[in-house]
Scaffold this active site. Structure first.
Site, PDB file in Angstrom:
ATOM      1  N   GLN A 257       0.819  -1.211   0.000  1.00  0.00           N
ATOM      2  CA  GLN A 257       0.000   0.000   0.000  1.00  0.00           C
ATOM      3  C   GLN A 257       0.860   1.272   0.000  1.00  0.00           C
ATOM      4  O   GLN A 257       0.340   2.368   0.182  1.00  0.00           O
ATOM      5  CB  GLN A 257      -0.920   0.006   1.234  1.00  0.00           C
TER       6      GLN A 257
ATOM      7  N   LEU B 151       3.134   1.988   2.207  1.00  0.00           N
ATOM      8  CA  LEU B 151       3.455   2.445   3.558  1.00  0.00           C
ATOM      9  C   LEU B 151       4.940   2.274   3.873  1.00  0.00           C
ATOM     10  O   LEU B 151       5.530   3.107   4.579  1.00  0.00           O
ATOM     11  CB  LEU B 151       2.601   1.691   4.588  1.00  0.00           C
ATOM     12  N   GLY B 152       5.554   1.201   3.351  1.00  0.00           N
ATOM     13  CA  GLY B 152       6.987   1.012   3.566  1.00  0.00           C
ATOM     14  C   GLY B 152       7.788   2.140   2.925  1.00  0.00           C
ATOM     15  O   GLY B 152       8.744   2.656   3.511  1.00  0.00           O
TER      16      GLY B 152
ATOM     17  N   ASP C 265      18.682  -7.313   1.988  1.00  0.00           N
ATOM     18  CA  ASP C 265      18.659  -8.615   1.332  1.00  0.00           C
ATOM     19  C   ASP C 265      18.474  -8.423  -0.170  1.00  0.00           C
ATOM     20  O   ASP C 265      17.982  -7.385  -0.631  1.00  0.00           O
ATOM     21  CB  ASP C 265      17.513  -9.479   1.876  1.00  0.00           C
TER      22      ASP C 265
ATOM     23  N   TYR D  42      14.889  -0.451  -2.303  1.00  0.00           N
ATOM     24  CA  TYR D  42      15.744   0.632  -1.811  1.00  0.00           C
ATOM     25  C   TYR D  42      16.345   1.439  -2.960  1.00  0.00           C
ATOM     26  O   TYR D  42      16.590   2.650  -2.803  1.00  0.00           O
ATOM     27  CB  TYR D  42      16.834   0.064  -0.900  1.00  0.00           C
TER      28      TYR D  42
END
Length: 241
Positions: free
Chosen positions: A186, A188-189, A213, A220
């Protein structure tokens, strides 16, 4: 029996023996002189200290003002930030807010439950508490659901967290980024990470690193992180037992 000490020299007036003045032995004179010099030097030092402490250094012809040393300025930490990232109405009519906070408000048992949901191995609560306490920044996402039937009733749940350690000047490293699986997908991260990065930049921390990972490298990269920038490689030391 001979006297223990030599008699003092004397003179005679009208048959009466009158002791003459006796100079102190050399070692005694030296000791008195040294004591006098010491007292004089101490008075000089005390006078100099008093003048310095009062802010003035006196000379023969003028009086020069000496500024006392300034105490180091205390750097005020920015106040915690709370932002509503999302507000929506659920199917049962209740309302839900997703709240970002940099106040570090984390219940250890809630965090342990969140780690269980994402499949992380359990860690001792005492070490988790120490890691939070020693972090430079602890950011959280909470879901706050308010009932449409009962006024004032709300349910607060930890659904995301990230923390950062830092030297408080140049560098910060982000750790333990996690979002409840039922809230993933969604955005949010991404919102959590953007807020963490912005908070660090606002505190003038510009060199931000993290460990990732392989399955989350693209996540990222989309936030602006680079793998091994300019050929820089990380190095690790592990116990050999």
């Amino acid at each position: 029996m001979p006297p223990a000490f030599a008699a003092a020299p004397s003179s005679s007036i009208c048959g009466v023996r009158i002791p003459t003045a006796v100079s102190a032995p050399r070692f005694l004179r030296n000791r008195v002189a040294a004591k006098t010099r010491s007292t004089s030097a101490w008075s000089l030092k005390a006078g100099l200290w008093d003048s310095l402490r009062s802010g003035f250094l006196k000379s023969n012809n003028s009086t020069e003002t000496v500024e006392p040393p300034q105490a180091p300025l205390e750097v005020e930490e920015p106040l915690p930030v709370e932002i509503v990232l999302l507000e929506r109405t659920l199917l049962d009519g209740s309302t839900e807010q997703i709240l970002f906070s940099s106040a570090g408000d984390v219940d250890l048992y809630d965090l342990q439950a969140l780690c269980d949901k994402v499949g992380w191995p359990r860690r001792p609560l005492s070490k988790i508490a120490a890691s939070l306490r020693n972090s430079y920044l602890v950011a959280t996402l909470h879901s706050i659901i308010r009932s449409s039937e009962t006024e004032g009733e709300e349910k607060k749940q930890l659904i995301g967290m990230a923390r950062a350690t830092s030297d408080h000047a140049f560098n910060a490293t982000i750790w333990d980024v996690l979002v409840d699986p039922s809230y993933q997908g969604q955005g949010l991260g991404k919102a959590l990470m953007e807020k963490v990065i912005r908070t660090l930049l606002q505190r003038d921390i510009n060199n931000i690193t993290l460990f990732a990972d392989n399955k989350v490298i693209d996540f990222y990269k989309n936030l602006g992180f680079e793998v091994d920038p300019q050929g820089i490689k990380g190095m690790f030391w592990y116990p050999r037992f």
